[in-house]
Every structure is written in C-alpha cells, then in structure tokens.
Scaffold this motif. Sequence first.
Motif, PDB file in Angstrom:
ATOM      1  N   PHE A  66      46.526  38.109  40.790  1.00 32.32           N
ATOM      2  CA  PHE A  66      46.694  37.829  39.368  1.00 32.32           C
ATOM      3  C   PHE A  66      48.157  37.928  38.944  1.00 32.32           C
ATOM      4  CE2 PHE A  66      42.389  39.400  40.065  1.00 32.32           C
ATOM      5  CZ  PHE A  66      41.675  38.313  39.603  1.00 32.32           C
ATOM      6  N   ARG A 115      33.910  39.195  41.474  1.00 33.89           N
ATOM      7  CA  ARG A 115      34.080  40.620  41.215  1.00 33.89           C
ATOM      8  C   ARG A 115      34.870  41.285  42.341  1.00 33.89           C
ATOM      9  NH1 ARG A 115      28.598  43.403  39.997  1.00 33.89           N
ATOM     10  NH2 ARG A 115      28.699  41.784  38.378  1.00 33.89           N
ATOM     11  N   HIS A 145      43.808  33.523  37.988  1.00 40.07           N
ATOM     12  CA  HIS A 145      42.908  33.853  36.881  1.00 40.07           C
ATOM     13  C   HIS A 145      41.487  33.670  37.388  1.00 40.07           C
ATOM     14  CE1 HIS A 145      42.628  29.495  36.449  1.00 40.07           C
ATOM     15  NE2 HIS A 145      43.938  29.446  36.288  1.00 40.07           N
ATOM     16  N   SER A 146      40.499  33.826  36.506  1.00 39.22           N
ATOM     17  CA  SER A 146      39.109  33.869  36.951  1.00 39.22           C
ATOM     18  C   SER A 146      38.664  32.569  37.623  1.00 39.22           C
ATOM     19  CB  SER A 146      38.186  34.199  35.779  1.00 39.22           C
ATOM     20  OG  SER A 146      38.322  33.243  34.746  1.00 39.22           O
ATOM     21  N   PHE A 153      38.537  40.614  41.694  1.00 35.16           N
ATOM     22  CA  PHE A 153      39.071  41.454  40.624  1.00 35.16           C
ATOM     23  C   PHE A 153      39.226  42.899  41.091  1.00 35.16           C
ATOM     24  CE2 PHE A 153      37.837  37.996  37.740  1.00 35.16           C
ATOM     25  CZ  PHE A 153      38.898  38.030  36.852  1.00 35.16           C
ATOM     26  N   PRO A 159      42.438  42.715  44.476  1.00 29.72           N
ATOM     27  CA  PRO A 159      43.135  41.440  44.276  1.00 29.72           C
ATOM     28  C   PRO A 159      44.273  41.156  45.246  1.00 29.72           C
ATOM     29  CG  PRO A 159      43.911  43.027  42.673  1.00 29.72           C
ATOM     30  CD  PRO A 159      42.841  43.721  43.464  1.00 29.72           C
ATOM     31  N   GLU A 217      43.289  44.999  36.226  1.00 27.37           N
ATOM     32  CA  GLU A 217      44.280  44.162  36.902  1.00 27.37           C
ATOM     33  C   GLU A 217      44.450  42.811  36.231  1.00 27.37           C
ATOM     34  OE1 GLU A 217      47.171  42.990  39.354  1.00 27.37           O
ATOM     35  OE2 GLU A 217      46.235  44.954  39.525  1.00 27.37           O
ATOM     36  N   HIS A 218      43.328  42.191  35.794  1.00 28.24           N
ATOM     37  CA  HIS A 218      43.439  40.843  35.239  1.00 28.24           C
ATOM     38  C   HIS A 218      44.076  40.826  33.849  1.00 28.24           C
ATOM     39  CE1 HIS A 218      39.596  42.387  33.730  1.00 28.24           C
ATOM     40  NE2 HIS A 218      39.670  41.516  32.754  1.00 28.24           N
TER      41      HIS A 218
END
Length: 309
Positions: A83, A110, A88-89, A113, A116, A15-16
């Motif tokens: 995302f 996690r 973003h992270s 991610f 999401p 996904e990211h």
Amino acid sequence: HPEEIRRHVADRLPEHLVPTYLTLIDRLPVTPNGKIDKRALPAPTALLATRRAPRTRTEETLVALFGTTLETTDPIGIDDSFFALGGHSLLAARLTNHIADALGVRLTIRDVFGSPTVAGLAELVGDGGDVRNALPPLVAGEGDGDGPPPASYAQRRLWLLAGLDGDSAAYNVPMVVRLAGGGLDPAALEEALGDVVERHAPLRTVFETVDGEPHQRILPPELAKPTIRRQRVETEHLDAELAAEAGRVFDLAAEIPVRAVVFDLTDGSAVLSLVVHHIATDGVSGGVFFADLERAYEARVGGAESSVL
C-alpha cells in the motif's frame, strides 16, 4: 523526517490508511488569489525503507508480482508495503489473482491487508495453516461437495467491484435483438432461454457471503427458470425503456444474473432486451449465448419438448 512521520502514523492506523506519500516542503505555494497552487506542488515520491533483497525464489516471484500489479519498474524490497507503493483494495484483489496463477496458492484480500509486504506474504504462501494453499482440483459437476464452492478469481473480482459500486449498473451487459416480421412465439422463446440457463451454470448462480468471501450457489434448473416479461411501448420511447432496463441493478445474492424483456412496438415489430451481469459473461461467451438461444428457440418452435442443448 518523512519516514519517522510514517512510522508514527503506522503505529496508530491500519496499513491501508497510512499515507502512501509524505513530502516535506518549506511552505505551501499559493496563487495570486491566495489559494493553494496545486500545480506548483512537488511531485510526490513513495517512502521506502532500506530495501532488503529477496532471499528465496518465492520472494523473488512475489517481488515480480508486486511490480506487475502496481505497473512499476522501480526497485521493491521484501519489507516494502504494497500500500505504501501505491496499492489499494482493487489492486490487492488483482495481486491475489496473480499469486494464484504463479504460485498455486489462494490468498484473500484480507491476507494482503494483514501482511502487505513480500516477506509477510511469503510466510503465508509457505505456511499451511490459515491459508487455503491447494487450488481445488478440476472435477466435473456443479460443486456437489461440502458446502458452496468459492467464487472463481474473476467472479470474486467482479463481486468485489459490484459491492464497492453499490447501486451501480456499470457491470450490466445489455444486448438487444430486433425481432422483425412478427410471428414471435413467446412461450417457445421463454423455454429456449430456460434451456440456455440450464446448460450454462454461471447463468443460474447466485453468490453467498461466507466469512467475508463470495461463494457460489448454483441453483438447480427448476429453480432458475427465467421469465420473459412483455411490454408494449411506443416506438419513440423504446430507447428510454431499453436504457431503464439496462440500468436495473442485479442482486447477485438473490437473483440469477440474466433477465429478459420483449418490447412490442406499435409498428408491429418486437425487440428483445437481454441483460446479463458481467460476472456471468464476457466478450467471448456472448456469441455462444446467442448461438445456443437461436438453436434452442428453433427446436422449441419445432415442437421439441425438452432441451436440445
């Protein structure tokens, strides 16, 4: 169609890694020199599927937290990917902090991610399975329970940032004190700094990684006694030495997040360089640190054999 392209990519990539924006254009604009004219490209717009409205109070809260974290007032549906909306992270870490504050549930990066969307995260929030739902109760002490305690939300954020930046010293907080007039008692100063480190557990905390998440290992005072290095330096070279000391990277897994050096200058004065990692200090705690250090130093110079803090 952009949405079809995105679905095609989403079936093959995490996904990211799926593009946030896809814009169809007839041709790429070019400059007179034949290069792509980036200024003439159309403004990108996020790809959003047909939105489903929140169905529960939890989903309503998560929609609001998505908007707050992403700093957007645009409509957000429960199936929209964090995302795809521009996350973003680092923003994912911020989102987990907001969720913990608003819903009392600790999610991991996690988790974001892996799920999401608002709908996906709402299931985790309401599921007592893999998610560590209950925030730990506030208990006096230094984490004497089973295993090392997890890092706080602020500590986890800075741990993540420090890891992403690798060898960067961007999160070092340097502090400099000029010790004029001579008469410095280096042994008393070192004992006083040890008293401050003993009193404030974050100054003697290192961070272990457990299942990809940081956990605190609070060292006992006898294993976290700081030593103050002394170095003689020409006055004209002092700024360079201070910058070099401030630029030394901390190993958060192995060393306490504070170190000190006394630079003895050729004019007879001395300068104390203190560097603390931001994971253990902020704008408020700096004043507390120096107040405690001054009090402890005066006591040690006066003959105190133990900490007065």
